[in-house]
Design an enzyme around this catalytic site. Structure first.
Site, PDB file in Angstrom:
ATOM      1  CG  ASP A   8      -1.819   1.271   1.555  1.00  0.00           C
ATOM      2  OD1 ASP A   8      -2.351   1.715   0.379  1.00  0.00           O
ATOM      3  OD2 ASP A   8      -1.864   1.752   2.518  1.00  0.00           O
ATOM      4  CG  ASP A  10      -1.676   7.384   0.782  1.00  0.00           C
ATOM      5  OD1 ASP A  10      -0.888   8.752   0.868  1.00  0.00           O
ATOM      6  OD2 ASP A  10      -2.268   7.360  -0.116  1.00  0.00           O
ATOM      7  CG  ASP A 166      -1.885   2.085   6.577  1.00  0.00           C
ATOM      8  OD1 ASP A 166      -2.187   1.648   5.374  1.00  0.00           O
ATOM      9  OD2 ASP A 166      -2.244   3.213   7.230  1.00  0.00           O
TER      10      ASP A 166
END
Length: 224
Positions: A8, A10, A166
């Site tokens: 991922d 961000d 995250d």
């Protein structure tokens, strides 16, 4: 056998999610409105998960100029995020992946020009064989489409790839795509439920890809 790793962007490569939340808190405080993390977290890892301006209008009891609000929001955000360096451990994991001969991809719910700009600024562009973004799908995370496209682009099956996420929305997308998924929660995602993932780390500095590959590869565990 694990053949690929998909990041991922961000919150995993760049600490942008924390900065966006700080910017939004500051803007909300102008209207004497609080923005609890439990509410804001609906927006993390996806697009259109939370109408922040609608929430502000409701609690401030007034109409907000949406265009002006968004312009200021992103001006403040970009001013701060353009100074951010890559998060700890990212380069280590990227280098480990290269040394192990893994294919490396990126799957992000952001528009494609956003990660590409910062990957170039951070000197990371050449690591990635595939970048799939908001522009490439009709539905973003938690829908698995971004990860499905990444797997096709990298030429691997779901159980041959590990996603690094995250957020709840992102990790759910990876698991829906049938992949292994580890999470590295940050300041704005650590309160999220992650019971569905395959591992959780405080930092990518703690990650050994060689150990992960052995853990996720039954055929290697039998030989050990």
């Amino acid at each position: 056998m694990i053949k690929a790793i998909v990041f991922d962007f961000d919150g995993v490569i760049l600490d942008s999610e924390r900065i966006m939340y700080l910017v939004m808190q500051n803007l909300f405080h102008r209207y004497k409105v609080e923005l609890p993390l439990s509410i804001w977290s609906q927006a993390i890892g996806t697009q259109h998960g939370f109408d922040s301006i609608g929430y502000l209008e409701e609690h401030a009891h007034m109409k907000i100029d949406r265009e002006a609000f968004q312009e200021e929001r992103y001006a403040l955000f970009n001013q701060l995020v353009d100074k951010e360096e890559v998060l700890p451990g990212v380069k280590s994991v990227l280098n480990q992946a290269q040394e192990l001969g893994l294919k490396i991809g990126l799957a992000t719910s952001s528009k494609g020009d956003w990660p590409r700009k910062h990957l170039s600024r951070l000197g990371l562009s050449d690591y990635f064989m595939s970048i799939k973004s908001w522009d490439d799908v009709t539905k973003v995370k938690p829908d698995p489409a971004l990860y499905n496209k990444s797997l096709i682009s990298l030429g691997v099956n779901p159980k041959e790839a590990i996603a690094i996420e995250d957020s709840f929305n992102g990790s759910l997308a990876a698991k829906r795509a049938g992949m292994y998924c580890i999470v590295v929660p940050n300041a704005v995602t650590k309160q999220m439920p992650f019971g569905h993932v395959d591992g959780s780390f405080n930092s990518l500095q703690d990650v050994s890809l060689e150990k992960l590959i052995r853990y996720f590869s039954p055929e290697l565990r039998k030989k050990a």
